[in-house]
Design a protein around this motif. Structure first.
Motif, PDB file in Angstrom:
ATOM      1  N   ALA A  38      -6.581   8.404   1.154  1.00 35.59           N
ATOM      2  CA  ALA A  38      -5.655   7.657   2.012  1.00 35.59           C
ATOM      3  C   ALA A  38      -4.472   7.096   1.242  1.00 35.59           C
ATOM      4  CB  ALA A  38      -6.390   6.539   2.749  1.00 35.59           C
ATOM      5  N   GLY A  39      -4.732   6.527   0.045  1.00 37.01           N
ATOM      6  CA  GLY A  39      -3.645   5.991  -0.747  1.00 37.01           C
ATOM      7  C   GLY A  39      -4.085   4.903  -1.693  1.00 37.01           C
ATOM      8  N   ASP A  40      -3.090   4.260  -2.303  1.00 34.01           N
ATOM      9  CA  ASP A  40      -3.315   3.165  -3.240  1.00 34.01           C
ATOM     10  C   ASP A  40      -2.945   1.854  -2.560  1.00 34.01           C
ATOM     11  OD1 ASP A  40      -3.919   4.988  -5.331  1.00 34.01           O
ATOM     12  OD2 ASP A  40      -1.776   5.242  -5.735  1.00 34.01           O
ATOM     13  N   VAL A  41      -3.614   0.797  -2.968  1.00 36.37           N
ATOM     14  CA  VAL A  41      -3.381  -0.517  -2.398  1.00 36.37           C
ATOM     15  C   VAL A  41      -3.410  -1.544  -3.538  1.00 36.37           C
ATOM     16  CG1 VAL A  41      -5.845  -0.811  -1.858  1.00 36.37           C
ATOM     17  CG2 VAL A  41      -4.160  -2.082  -0.569  1.00 36.37           C
ATOM     18  N   THR A  42      -2.559  -2.551  -3.464  1.00 34.39           N
ATOM     19  CA  THR A  42      -2.572  -3.592  -4.480  1.00 34.39           C
ATOM     20  C   THR A  42      -3.874  -4.386  -4.379  1.00 34.39           C
ATOM     21  OG1 THR A  42      -1.512  -5.243  -3.065  1.00 34.39           O
ATOM     22  CG2 THR A  42      -0.046  -3.832  -4.412  1.00 34.39           C
ATOM     23  N   PRO A  43      -4.273  -5.044  -5.462  1.00 35.83           N
ATOM     24  CA  PRO A  43      -5.476  -5.878  -5.375  1.00 35.83           C
ATOM     25  C   PRO A  43      -5.362  -6.940  -4.278  1.00 35.83           C
ATOM     26  CG  PRO A  43      -4.889  -5.537  -7.667  1.00 35.83           C
ATOM     27  CD  PRO A  43      -3.757  -4.975  -6.836  1.00 35.83           C
ATOM     28  N   PHE A 101       0.841  -1.184   0.000  1.00 35.17           N
ATOM     29  CA  PHE A 101       0.000   0.000   0.000  1.00 35.17           C
ATOM     30  C   PHE A 101       0.875   1.232   0.000  1.00 35.17           C
ATOM     31  CE2 PHE A 101       0.409  -1.268   4.419  1.00 35.17           C
ATOM     32  CZ  PHE A 101       0.664  -0.086   5.093  1.00 35.17           C
ATOM     33  N   PHE A 102       0.335   2.303  -0.572  1.00 32.14           N
ATOM     34  CA  PHE A 102       1.102   3.501  -0.826  1.00 32.14           C
ATOM     35  C   PHE A 102       0.279   4.723  -0.413  1.00 32.14           C
ATOM     36  CE2 PHE A 102       1.795   0.093  -3.791  1.00 32.14           C
ATOM     37  CZ  PHE A 102       3.171  -0.080  -3.768  1.00 32.14           C
ATOM     38  N   PRO A 103       0.622   5.358   0.713  1.00 34.14           N
ATOM     39  CA  PRO A 103      -0.135   6.535   1.165  1.00 34.14           C
ATOM     40  C   PRO A 103      -0.119   7.652   0.123  1.00 34.14           C
ATOM     41  CG  PRO A 103       1.290   5.718   2.895  1.00 34.14           C
ATOM     42  CD  PRO A 103       1.678   4.985   1.637  1.00 34.14           C
ATOM     43  N   ALA A 131     -10.484   6.242   2.616  1.00 34.06           N
ATOM     44  CA  ALA A 131     -10.702   5.626   1.309  1.00 34.06           C
ATOM     45  C   ALA A 131      -9.384   5.321   0.599  1.00 34.06           C
ATOM     46  CB  ALA A 131     -11.551   6.545   0.441  1.00 34.06           C
ATOM     47  N   TRP A 132      -9.270   4.088   0.099  1.00 33.33           N
ATOM     48  CA  TRP A 132      -8.102   3.601  -0.617  1.00 33.33           C
ATOM     49  C   TRP A 132      -8.503   3.204  -2.032  1.00 33.33           C
ATOM     50  CZ3 TRP A 132      -3.197   3.185   1.620  1.00 33.33           C
ATOM     51  CH2 TRP A 132      -3.149   3.485   2.986  1.00 33.33           C
ATOM     52  N   ASN A 133      -7.652   3.514  -2.982  1.00 31.59           N
ATOM     53  CA  ASN A 133      -7.827   3.146  -4.382  1.00 31.59           C
ATOM     54  C   ASN A 133      -7.155   1.798  -4.639  1.00 31.59           C
ATOM     55  OD1 ASN A 133      -8.022   3.408  -7.331  1.00 31.59           O
ATOM     56  ND2 ASN A 133      -5.840   3.838  -7.222  1.00 31.59           N
ATOM     57  N   VAL A 134      -7.857   0.886  -5.320  1.00 27.50           N
ATOM     58  CA  VAL A 134      -7.253  -0.401  -5.693  1.00 27.50           C
ATOM     59  C   VAL A 134      -6.492  -0.210  -7.003  1.00 27.50           C
ATOM     60  CG1 VAL A 134      -7.643  -2.825  -6.254  1.00 27.50           C
ATOM     61  CG2 VAL A 134      -9.077  -1.695  -4.526  1.00 27.50           C
ATOM     62  N   LEU A 135      -5.171  -0.352  -6.931  1.00 23.14           N
ATOM     63  CA  LEU A 135      -4.324  -0.242  -8.115  1.00 23.14           C
ATOM     64  C   LEU A 135      -4.737  -1.264  -9.175  1.00 23.14           C
ATOM     65  CD1 LEU A 135      -0.881   0.098  -6.322  1.00 23.14           C
ATOM     66  CD2 LEU A 135      -2.032   1.884  -7.660  1.00 23.14           C
TER      67      LEU A 135
END
Length: 145
Positions: free
Chosen positions: A20-25, A11-13, A112-116
């Motif tokens: 909040a950041g990006d997160v791997t699937p 995960f990447f803030p 909230a996190w975005n799924v890369l």
């Protein structure tokens, strides 16, 4: 003695970008499976119906097809889906619309996190999705109805 390799981050803030950041699937699925996050699919109803969906994901459309107009009920639906203080991971086709949705959810006070890579990943050399990344290509749970 060889040092233990550092595992790749999952995960990447991105607080400076308004969410909040990006997160791997894989990390998103780990959080959801452990009850540490709610998976919210922000793709259009047509995309979920035609391409596939993740079992148990909540649908809160960001933009609706045809016309890709913003969902006027997004705020209300997102608040309801997030519950009281629950972290959310947002999934779209490629991980782009879900950034905008994550930024809006953050403005609503939701972590909230975005799924890369999204559900289908980026196009490959033949301009086809679902081969080099994304929820489906990584073998995570999904179904087509």
């Amino acid at each position: 003695m060889h040092p233990t390799p550092t595992p790749a981050p999952t995960f990447f803030p991105r607080e400076e970008q308004g969410y909040a950041g990006d997160v791997t699937p894989e990390q998103a699925w780990q959080w959801v499976s452990a009850g540490d996050a709610v998976l919210i699919d922000v793709r259009s109803d047509a995309e979920r119906a035609w391409v596939g969906e993740v079992p148990g994901a909540l649908a809160v459309v960001w933009k609706q097809w045809p016309g890709m107009l913003l969902n006027p009920d997004f705020d209300e639906q997102m608040r309801a889906a997030a519950g009281s203080g629950q972290r959310v991971v947002l999934l779209c086709r490629s991980g782009v619309r879900s950034i905008a949705a994550a930024q809006r959810a953050t403005q609503l006070g939701i972590e909230a996190w975005n799924v890369l890579e999204g559900f289908e990943g980026d196009p490959d050399a033949k301009a086809q999705r679902n081969h080099t990344g994304g929820w489906r290509a990584r073998g995570l749970p999904w179904r087509q109805t």
